[in-house]
Design an enzyme around this catalytic site. Sequence first.
Site, short mmCIF file in Angstrom:
data_model
loop_
_atom_site.label_atom_id
_atom_site.label_comp_id
_atom_site.label_asym_id
_atom_site.label_seq_id
_atom_site.Cartn_x
_atom_site.Cartn_y
_atom_site.Cartn_z
N ASP A 147 0.85 -1.19 0.00
CA ASP A 147 0.00 0.00 0.00
C ASP A 147 0.88 1.24 0.00
O ASP A 147 2.07 1.17 0.33
CB ASP A 147 -0.90 0.00 1.24
CG ASP A 147 -2.21 0.74 1.03
OD1 ASP A 147 -2.15 1.93 0.66
OD2 ASP A 147 -3.27 0.15 1.24
N ASP A 175 3.31 1.20 -5.13
CA ASP A 175 2.62 2.07 -6.07
C ASP A 175 2.25 1.23 -7.30
O ASP A 175 3.14 0.76 -8.02
CB ASP A 175 3.53 3.23 -6.47
CG ASP A 175 2.90 4.17 -7.48
OD1 ASP A 175 1.76 3.93 -7.92
OD2 ASP A 175 3.57 5.16 -7.84
N VAL A 176 0.95 1.04 -7.54
CA VAL A 176 0.52 0.15 -8.63
C VAL A 176 0.81 0.72 -10.01
O VAL A 176 0.66 0.01 -11.02
CB VAL A 176 -0.98 -0.20 -8.52
CG1 VAL A 176 -1.27 -0.96 -7.23
CG2 VAL A 176 -1.85 1.04 -8.64
N SER A 236 -16.35 -3.40 -9.25
CA SER A 236 -17.41 -2.67 -8.56
C SER A 236 -18.68 -2.90 -9.36
O SER A 236 -18.63 -3.15 -10.57
CB SER A 236 -17.10 -1.17 -8.51
OG SER A 236 -18.24 -0.42 -8.15
N TYR A 268 -14.40 5.89 -13.60
CA TYR A 268 -14.41 4.78 -12.65
C TYR A 268 -15.13 3.57 -13.23
O TYR A 268 -14.65 2.43 -13.13
CB TYR A 268 -15.07 5.24 -11.35
CG TYR A 268 -15.02 4.23 -10.22
CD1 TYR A 268 -13.84 3.99 -9.54
CD2 TYR A 268 -16.17 3.54 -9.83
CE1 TYR A 268 -13.80 3.07 -8.50
CE2 TYR A 268 -16.14 2.63 -8.79
CZ TYR A 268 -14.95 2.40 -8.13
OH TYR A 268 -14.91 1.49 -7.10
N LYS A 312 -13.40 -0.07 -13.90
CA LYS A 312 -13.90 -1.28 -13.26
C LYS A 312 -14.55 -2.22 -14.27
O LYS A 312 -14.46 -3.45 -14.12
CB LYS A 312 -14.89 -0.90 -12.16
CG LYS A 312 -14.25 -0.17 -10.98
CD LYS A 312 -13.16 -0.99 -10.31
CE LYS A 312 -12.66 -0.37 -9.03
NZ LYS A 312 -11.65 -1.19 -8.34
N PHE A 318 -20.37 -0.52 0.25
CA PHE A 318 -19.75 -0.99 1.49
C PHE A 318 -19.25 0.21 2.29
O PHE A 318 -18.74 1.18 1.71
CB PHE A 318 -18.56 -1.90 1.19
CG PHE A 318 -18.92 -3.33 0.94
CD1 PHE A 318 -18.57 -4.32 1.85
CD2 PHE A 318 -19.60 -3.70 -0.21
CE1 PHE A 318 -18.90 -5.64 1.63
CE2 PHE A 318 -19.93 -5.02 -0.45
CZ PHE A 318 -19.58 -6.00 0.48
N THR A 321 -16.46 1.86 4.24
CA THR A 321 -15.02 1.81 4.44
C THR A 321 -14.56 3.20 4.88
O THR A 321 -15.33 4.17 4.79
CB THR A 321 -14.27 1.42 3.15
OG1 THR A 321 -14.37 2.50 2.20
CG2 THR A 321 -14.83 0.14 2.55
#
Length: 255
Positions: free
Chosen positions: A36, A59-60, A149, A162, A166, A195, A197
């Site tokens: 992360d 870092d992705v 998602s 987004y 996804k 959800f 979070t």
Amino acid sequence: MDLTGASALVVGGAGGFGEATVRRLVQAGAKVVIADLAADKGKTLADELGEQAVFVPTDVTSDESVEAAIAAAVELGPLRAAVVVHGGPAAGKRLVNRSGQAYPVETFQRTIDIFLVGTFRVVSKVAAAMSQNEPLDSNQRGVIITTASIAGFEGQVGQTDYSAAKGGVIGFNLTAARDLAPTGIRVVCIAPGTFFTPAYRMEEAEAQAKWGPGVPNPKRMGHADEYAKLALSIVDNDYINGETIRIDGAQRFNI
């Protein structure tokens, strides 16, 4: 997939879904790399879990960063499970605003880079590492779980980038599972609904009151551990492969 003596990688492991999944994987006997960018949260979680977990800043959008996280996992034991659940910025704006200005292509590209390209980067590099494992029952070498998602199926207003990202994760899931079938690596996608979070940046009671009534049954937002329990069920069941599983209380977005 028995995780005893094996390692696991959770990309986004310091966040809501990620933290819950890290805890479940540790309980299942794996040594887990918490990958992360949130260093403080990641280190705190790793310290709490002791020898069963290690934090690696990741870092992705960087090949080198992702490769370092995978190498850290392999050092802990054969990498048998990887869960890709990282988050990122969400602009939440329409294609054209009230002033007639178009949505910036650069913002769209950034979202795609983080959620879609970043996910693919992790999946491909993890698969390469898993392919070196000794096979277990049914020739299984590992399992990779990605996170989409329900916005990838029916996005809301202001979610073009987004939803595209996804939707792309959903789109390459089955192909990836078929590509990796000869090596005994499964690929499964989870598509969560609403959800609670830490990303909501408010008390859970307030969030539940606002968004919970929109979920058919149970009439509440999901809990991060419910995502984690599904992830562990996927790890445990070798016959789940190439599927995108919605976990959303039968929720469907309407405009």
